[in-house]
Design a protein around this motif. Sequence first.
Motif, PDB file in Angstrom:
ATOM      1  N   MET A  25       7.805  -1.315   1.469  1.00 53.12           N
ATOM      2  CA  MET A  25       6.373  -1.590   1.532  1.00 53.12           C
ATOM      3  C   MET A  25       5.629  -0.590   0.657  1.00 53.12           C
ATOM      4  SD  MET A  25       5.669  -2.004   5.568  1.00 53.12           S
ATOM      5  CE  MET A  25       6.677  -0.695   6.171  1.00 53.12           C
ATOM      6  N   SER A  26       4.419  -0.940   0.277  1.00 49.99           N
ATOM      7  CA  SER A  26       3.515   0.069  -0.263  1.00 49.99           C
ATOM      8  C   SER A  26       2.196  -0.098   0.463  1.00 49.99           C
ATOM      9  CB  SER A  26       3.336  -0.102  -1.774  1.00 49.99           C
ATOM     10  OG  SER A  26       2.629  -1.282  -2.072  1.00 49.99           O
ATOM     11  N   LYS A  27       1.568   1.024   0.757  1.00 55.85           N
ATOM     12  CA  LYS A  27       0.279   0.961   1.457  1.00 55.85           C
ATOM     13  C   LYS A  27      -0.504   2.216   1.122  1.00 55.85           C
ATOM     14  CE  LYS A  27      -2.841  -0.652   4.033  1.00 55.85           C
ATOM     15  NZ  LYS A  27      -3.532  -1.889   3.594  1.00 55.85           N
ATOM     16  N   SER A  28      -1.677   2.019   0.547  1.00 57.20           N
ATOM     17  CA  SER A  28      -2.521   3.171   0.238  1.00 57.20           C
ATOM     18  C   SER A  28      -3.510   3.368   1.372  1.00 57.20           C
ATOM     19  CB  SER A  28      -3.260   2.921  -1.076  1.00 57.20           C
ATOM     20  OG  SER A  28      -4.106   1.806  -0.939  1.00 57.20           O
ATOM     21  N   THR A  77       2.240  -5.725   6.167  1.00 51.95           N
ATOM     22  CA  THR A  77       1.880  -4.306   6.247  1.00 51.95           C
ATOM     23  C   THR A  77       0.483  -4.142   6.829  1.00 51.95           C
ATOM     24  OG1 THR A  77       3.175  -4.014   4.245  1.00 51.95           O
ATOM     25  CG2 THR A  77       1.854  -2.144   4.954  1.00 51.95           C
ATOM     26  N   SER A  99       1.060   4.495  -1.343  1.00 50.77           N
ATOM     27  CA  SER A  99       0.293   4.344  -2.579  1.00 50.77           C
ATOM     28  C   SER A  99       0.206   2.858  -2.842  1.00 50.77           C
ATOM     29  CB  SER A  99       0.999   5.054  -3.740  1.00 50.77           C
ATOM     30  OG  SER A  99       2.312   4.580  -3.875  1.00 50.77           O
ATOM     31  N   GLN A 100      -0.604   2.493  -3.822  1.00 54.87           N
ATOM     32  CA  GLN A 100      -0.715   1.058  -4.104  1.00 54.87           C
ATOM     33  C   GLN A 100       0.592   0.513  -4.670  1.00 54.87           C
ATOM     34  OE1 GLN A 100      -4.065  -0.326  -6.336  1.00 54.87           O
ATOM     35  NE2 GLN A 100      -5.571   0.423  -4.873  1.00 54.87           N
TER      36      GLN A 100
END
Lengths: 412, 468
Positions: free
Chosen positions: A181-184, A219, A167-168
């Motif tokens: 990390m976050s990654k949408s 990321t 997710s963002q």
Amino acid sequence: MNLPRLFQLNAGRRRFLLGAGALAASAAIPEVLFAHTGGSSRLVVVILRGALDGLAAVPPYGDPDYVSLHRELAIAAPGSTDGALALNNTFGLHPALSFLHERFAAGELIVFNAVASPYRDRSHFDGQNVLENGLAKPIGSADGWLNRALAALPASGRAADRAVAISQNVPLILRGEAAVMSKSPQATPDVDEDLLARLADLYSQDDWFSARLSEAVQTDKMVEGADDSANPKQPARAGVPDRVTAVARMAANLMRSDGGPEIAVIEAGGWDTHANQGGAKGILGTRLGGLDKALKSLADELGPLWPQTAVLVVTEFGRTAAVNGTRGTDHGTGGCAFLVGGAVRGGQVIADWPSLSRRALLDNRDLKPTLDLRSVFKAVLDEHMHVDANTLAKRVFPDSSGARPLQGLIRA
Amino acid sequence: MQAEIAVLRFGLGARPGELAAAAGDPRGWLLAQIKGAAPLAVDAPLAASDQIFAGLLAARDERQKIKQESAAHATDAKMVNAVREAYQPHYRAQVLARAQSAALTARPFAERLVHFWSNHFAVSADKGVVFGLAGTLENEAIRPHVGGRFVELLTAVEQHPAMIAFLDNQYSVGQDSMAAHFASQRSGAGLDARKRQFGINENLAREILELHTLGVNGGYSQADVTSFAQVITGWSIGGGRGRLAGGVPGRFYFRDNLHQPGPKVLLGKTYTEPGVRQGEAVLADLARRPETARFIATKLVRHFIADDPPKAAVDRVARAFLKSGGDLPQVYAALIASPESWEAGARKFKTPEDFVFSTLRALNVSPGQPEEVVRAFDLLGQRQYTPGSPAGWPDTSKSWDGSDALMHRVLWASRVGAKYESGVEPADLAASSLGAYARPETLTALRRATTSGQAVALLLMSPEFQRR
């Protein structure tokens, strides 16, 4: 083959701890053995926000009070039209959960019923806090249990962050000291390299911004390096069920990439079915179908990693045993959870079933929980992620001495 | 720094000239904005909720027809589309008007308060029936009462069709209601059968207590929730069929025939009022309870001062709420009078909404097409009116500060920079939008930028612009 699991039961309770031994044997999935060094196991946690109706997802069709309480929302017994997918002679799965049912037969799915976090009131938001903070209360911790567990993972020799939120932003369960990390799934293409370099310079005096920017850049590199040939571009406005699939694919791609994270957290909403919930078909059925498809995508795309993966599917609480006035269900207590994956010693239903008889309901309305979700969390972190028991009891889940870890959830 | 605090933290970000306008008397600049209604600052051609709802009913009739004409299963998608198509233009028009109003308003503090209450009383447009109605709650129930009394705001919200529909109250039926009696007589079924067929839905009652008034630790029990749900049986929307016939389509309608009659006990008090007045009496009592004052004060202080709300400020605002009987201008004045409000240093990390609206104001532009706004918020992860849950969007930095979120902001800032490249002098832009908040490092970076578009992107992504 998997033998039926034995589980301590309180005297006087009905017991439904029946394995699917025969089914598991026929599926004959080879067990993959791998060394217990840090970094070989993969864990995905799927948080279903809004409180999934466990009595619809895991219908207790063998309970004599089920149909009279759940009425038009009840799932029929296996064998009837739109009937449940059989797990044993008491429980089934919602007919939309065909992939999960297949995994049960293959000995890769454990179904939990009558479980709950320690939270006993009925607020979504406090309920989710307790689910994620790992405490007995909704307040008292700004970080999540999975983040605390990260700090205690055996060393892996990896340089990158070991967990990712798909997710963002990072949900509570993964917030804390350890970097994540976050990654949408929504791509960020075409960000100009020169602009990024200048921003890095501009942020050099501000730790908070500079840490996030460098993490985002790393990321993005990881995603570019990931093999996403099996990941066709999602339409920008995909329907809700497809969004969950996009999120699951993103998790799988990141985990498969070189030096990718071992742990991922996925969220899916839309379970708060107060009105027109539907039975085998309808609003909830569609959502469950979307979840099932997402889990299948996750398994397919994890591919070679699937044998060392466990996927934990949880929600903040269950819903009322009886249908409300608007063909839906209101906030309840006991619910269901799933643990699925190649690493899971599946084919078992773990449910110390309290029954749905009027006398057995909590507050005269809810399925009474007989298992603390933290007993499941601890078992997964211990057996699968090899976090030591002392750290689990003291740091990750303080005040949880009443919730002893289950045993035998993960293949040896 | 006082003008910067007033305009950047309490307002929506500085338009050119706004910092100078507030500089003489920053507190007075804020106080002048807080009384009375806060209508949209633009003249937008928005349909009212009852018109929109009538359109929905027509679309449902249409889909009913489709269903009869062909196999039901094959047309599921078509049926959903009929509703979406009826609603889509309204959603887009509301989102555009909201952004334009935020970009242009001369009462940005009042506008921020509208957004605050809209989030406090959140409905989510991702629920089908709410999709086209979400903005109407803000425009019809919140804007008129943002500078009035809390009880009026609360009552207007709970009787708005968007809230009733979002939290499923329109079909909540008392077991001893006339409709239940009538049905059981007709079917010849006994009391038990009737009880099975009719019942309450707790959703609205629970969220009023938990999210709109007392707060989750406000001392109510499950029995209070159930009792309150009985109290508001019959709070519905006009324009249905069968036992739901009656009322003006799309307007709040009290359906006497669904209401559970008789006195009810809530939080230790017995309510004997008949009909709709019983629920209104409960709301009036909830609106003046100390738990409500404290809950609202905490949220206001968290929104305007810091994620971790300073207790002294919460106490002050809660006292003003109680003492004034929930007179909102006095509550806002107490917030402005709190010394904690004026401590220097921006502490709140902007939400995507804050970021977009402050960007529009900094660049002195107003979006012309709904797509611009819709796409921006899709990208930044805060689709307008879709918090997903009745708790609204989270109001702390931790919920918005993911690294992926930051990258999306960079992407949007670079697109905005490219679009507004010409005619902007970066140093002037920094001065008019950040005033004394602009750091020397940022000014240096702007000077060194290769294009004015890059300078705009750097300004928007500077730490001082990302916080308020």
